[in-house]
Design an enzyme around this catalytic site. Structure first.
Site, PDB file in Angstrom:
ATOM      1  N   LYS A  53      67.477 -14.516 -42.877  1.00 28.37           N
ATOM      2  CA  LYS A  53      67.662 -13.101 -42.707  1.00 28.37           C
ATOM      3  C   LYS A  53      66.425 -12.392 -42.192  1.00 28.37           C
ATOM      4  O   LYS A  53      66.500 -11.274 -41.705  1.00 28.37           O
ATOM      5  CB  LYS A  53      67.993 -12.450 -44.063  1.00 28.37           C
ATOM      6  CG  LYS A  53      69.114 -13.034 -44.816  1.00 28.37           C
ATOM      7  CD  LYS A  53      69.382 -12.175 -46.070  1.00 28.37           C
ATOM      8  CE  LYS A  53      68.766 -12.902 -47.226  1.00 28.37           C
ATOM      9  NZ  LYS A  53      69.336 -12.573 -48.529  1.00 28.37           N
ATOM     10  N   ASP A 110      61.236 -14.977 -37.447  1.00 29.37           N
ATOM     11  CA  ASP A 110      60.287 -13.952 -37.879  1.00 29.37           C
ATOM     12  C   ASP A 110      58.928 -14.582 -38.140  1.00 29.37           C
ATOM     13  O   ASP A 110      57.898 -14.047 -37.754  1.00 29.37           O
ATOM     14  CB  ASP A 110      60.801 -13.191 -39.110  1.00 29.37           C
ATOM     15  CG  ASP A 110      61.234 -14.107 -40.234  1.00 29.37           C
ATOM     16  OD1 ASP A 110      61.518 -15.281 -39.965  1.00 29.37           O
ATOM     17  OD2 ASP A 110      61.284 -13.649 -41.387  1.00 29.37           O
ATOM     18  N   ASP A 113      55.760 -21.054 -40.605  1.00 23.97           N
ATOM     19  CA  ASP A 113      54.712 -21.351 -41.593  1.00 23.97           C
ATOM     20  C   ASP A 113      54.421 -22.859 -41.542  1.00 23.97           C
ATOM     21  O   ASP A 113      53.607 -23.312 -40.743  1.00 23.97           O
ATOM     22  CB  ASP A 113      55.211 -20.883 -42.966  1.00 23.97           C
ATOM     23  CG  ASP A 113      54.139 -20.926 -44.034  1.00 23.97           C
ATOM     24  OD1 ASP A 113      52.994 -21.273 -43.718  1.00 23.97           O
ATOM     25  OD2 ASP A 113      54.445 -20.616 -45.200  1.00 23.97           O
ATOM     26  N   PHE A 162      49.548 -13.593 -48.895  1.00 21.93           N
ATOM     27  CA  PHE A 162      50.966 -13.311 -49.109  1.00 21.93           C
ATOM     28  C   PHE A 162      51.270 -11.956 -48.507  1.00 21.93           C
ATOM     29  O   PHE A 162      50.879 -10.922 -49.032  1.00 21.93           O
ATOM     30  CB  PHE A 162      51.308 -13.326 -50.599  1.00 21.93           C
ATOM     31  CG  PHE A 162      52.769 -13.606 -50.828  1.00 21.93           C
ATOM     32  CD1 PHE A 162      53.181 -14.748 -51.478  1.00 21.93           C
ATOM     33  CD2 PHE A 162      53.746 -12.737 -50.340  1.00 21.93           C
ATOM     34  CE1 PHE A 162      54.531 -15.026 -51.652  1.00 21.93           C
ATOM     35  CE2 PHE A 162      55.094 -13.006 -50.507  1.00 21.93           C
ATOM     36  CZ  PHE A 162      55.489 -14.148 -51.169  1.00 21.93           C
ATOM     37  N   VAL A 163      51.940 -11.980 -47.373  1.00 20.95           N
ATOM     38  CA  VAL A 163      52.245 -10.726 -46.686  1.00 20.95           C
ATOM     39  C   VAL A 163      53.751 -10.466 -46.706  1.00 20.95           C
ATOM     40  O   VAL A 163      54.559 -11.394 -46.755  1.00 20.95           O
ATOM     41  CB  VAL A 163      51.727 -10.733 -45.226  1.00 20.95           C
ATOM     42  CG1 VAL A 163      50.220 -10.846 -45.200  1.00 20.95           C
ATOM     43  CG2 VAL A 163      52.369 -11.842 -44.411  1.00 20.95           C
ATOM     44  N   ASP A 169      59.819 -11.145 -46.967  1.00 22.26           N
ATOM     45  CA  ASP A 169      60.133 -10.688 -48.323  1.00 22.26           C
ATOM     46  C   ASP A 169      59.307 -11.395 -49.387  1.00 22.26           C
ATOM     47  O   ASP A 169      58.691 -12.429 -49.140  1.00 22.26           O
ATOM     48  CB  ASP A 169      61.614 -10.948 -48.620  1.00 22.26           C
ATOM     49  CG  ASP A 169      61.911 -12.440 -48.814  1.00 22.26           C
ATOM     50  OD1 ASP A 169      61.545 -13.235 -47.917  1.00 22.26           O
ATOM     51  OD2 ASP A 169      62.479 -12.808 -49.846  1.00 22.26           O
ATOM     52  N   ARG A 175      61.393  -6.297 -47.458  1.00 24.04           N
ATOM     53  CA  ARG A 175      61.753  -6.581 -46.068  1.00 24.04           C
ATOM     54  C   ARG A 175      61.754  -5.304 -45.234  1.00 24.04           C
ATOM     55  O   ARG A 175      61.490  -5.325 -44.044  1.00 24.04           O
ATOM     56  CB  ARG A 175      63.161  -7.191 -45.989  1.00 24.04           C
ATOM     57  CG  ARG A 175      63.292  -8.599 -46.518  1.00 24.04           C
ATOM     58  CD  ARG A 175      64.651  -9.155 -46.126  1.00 24.04           C
ATOM     59  NE  ARG A 175      65.045 -10.306 -46.912  1.00 24.04           N
ATOM     60  CZ  ARG A 175      64.726 -11.561 -46.634  1.00 24.04           C
ATOM     61  NH1 ARG A 175      63.974 -11.835 -45.591  1.00 24.04           N
ATOM     62  NH2 ARG A 175      65.141 -12.559 -47.389  1.00 24.04           N
TER      63      ARG A 175
HETATM   64  C1  PRP Z   1      61.388 -18.012 -43.478  1.00 23.10           C
HETATM   65  C2  PRP Z   1      61.420 -17.850 -41.973  1.00 23.10           C
HETATM   66  C3  PRP Z   1      61.600 -19.251 -41.486  1.00 23.10           C
HETATM   67  C4  PRP Z   1      60.944 -20.075 -42.554  1.00 23.10           C
HETATM   68  C5  PRP Z   1      59.597 -20.514 -42.076  1.00 23.10           C
HETATM   69  O1  PRP Z   1      62.693 -18.005 -43.962  1.00 23.10           O
HETATM   70  O2  PRP Z   1      62.448 -17.005 -41.547  1.00 23.10           O
HETATM   71  O3  PRP Z   1      62.967 -19.577 -41.352  1.00 23.10           O
HETATM   72  O4  PRP Z   1      60.778 -19.254 -43.715  1.00 23.10           O
HETATM   73  O5  PRP Z   1      58.990 -21.332 -43.024  1.00 23.10           O
HETATM   74  P1  PRP Z   1      58.540 -22.806 -42.687  1.00 23.10           P
HETATM   75  O6  PRP Z   1      57.851 -22.796 -41.362  1.00 23.10           O
HETATM   76  O7  PRP Z   1      57.567 -23.142 -43.809  1.00 23.10           O
HETATM   77  O8  PRP Z   1      59.735 -23.698 -42.714  1.00 23.10           O
HETATM   78  P2  PRP Z   1      63.034 -17.878 -45.514  1.00 23.10           P
HETATM   79  O9  PRP Z   1      63.409 -19.216 -46.059  1.00 23.10           O
HETATM   80  O10 PRP Z   1      61.939 -17.159 -46.229  1.00 23.10           O
HETATM   81  O11 PRP Z   1      64.367 -17.046 -45.497  1.00 23.10           O
HETATM   82  P3  PRP Z   1      64.612 -15.538 -45.005  1.00 23.10           P
HETATM   83  O12 PRP Z   1      64.515 -15.533 -43.506  1.00 23.10           O
HETATM   84  O13 PRP Z   1      65.988 -15.245 -45.487  1.00 23.10           O
HETATM   85  O14 PRP Z   1      63.558 -14.681 -45.650  1.00 23.10           O
END
Ligand code: PRP
Length: 188
Positions: A53, A110, A113, A162-163, A169, A175
């Site tokens: 999301k 978005d 990581d 942690f941003v 979120d 968010r």
């Molecule tokens: C976030 C982001 C990526 C993922 C990146 O999603 O949207 O999909 O984490 O992390 P990584 O590179 O360590 O795999 P999240 O699981 O937080 O879900 P969200 O988009 O619903 O917040």
């Protein structure tokens, strides 16, 4: 559910210790990305794919900064468990509605990581034989990267803090902040 007093999310508050990237900076960077994509994909009618999301706000603003014809679709993933996620295992809970064989696909995140989610999804999409597949992420956190994935369009590098905000979120909150802020450790 605990109901907490309202905070003015447009101002730094107790939960946010510092604004790292302002709403204005985000808007300007997205405009630039939109111009680049519009130039690179002129006549190609790309399919822009977002992963829910967190990508919600970036997709909405990026799409409006793109001046060529595009199509839009979404995917959603969920973790089996934190341990499974650490191993790069994610579950597809919403797949694309659009066939991508022969299409030029721009995959929008978005934040990248560790790169595990992106790696899983790109491998999945590659099996569907797109004409091209490129990555566009607004935020990049290089510190914890486990898999090196080429990112063609990137907005900002983020430090190892942690941003939250602009889609990012903490336990589903923050968010809707229009900026990227550092979450106060007391709010963790
Ligand atoms: C976030 C982001 C990526 C993922 C990146 O999603 O949207 O999909 O984490 O992390 P990584 O590179 O360590 O795999 P999240 O699981 O937080 O879900 P969200 O988009 O619903 O917040």
């Amino acid at each position: 559910m605990t109901v907490e007093p309202n905070v003015n999310l447009n101002e730094p508050n107790a939960d946010i210790s510092e604004i790292l990237i302002s709403a204005d900076e985000i808007e300007k960077r997205i405009q630039t990305l939109g111009v680049q994509i519009s130039s690179d994909y002129a006549e190609l009618q790309p399919l822009v794919v977002g992963v829910l999301k967190g990508v919600l706000f970036f997709m909405a603003d990026l799409l409006r900064a793109i001046t060529i014809n595009v199509e839009v679709d979404f995917m959603a993933v969920s973790s089996y468990s934190p341990e499974a996620r650490d191993q790069g295992l994610v579950r597809l809970v919403k797949d694309l509605e659009t066939p991508i064989s022969g299409r030029h696909v721009i995959f929008v995140e978005d934040v990248v990581d560790t790169g595990l989610t992106l790696n899983y999804l790109l491998r999945n999409l590659t099996t569907r034989d797109p004409a091209s597949l490129e990555v566009c992420t607004l935020f990049n956190k290089p510190k914890h990267r486990l898999i090196d994935i080429p990112i063609k369009y990137k907005g900002f590098d983020l430090p190892d803090q942690f941003v939250v905000g602009y889609g990012l979120d903490h336990r589903e909150r923050y968010r809707n902040l229009p900026f990227i802020g550092v979450l106060n450790p007391q709010a963790l």
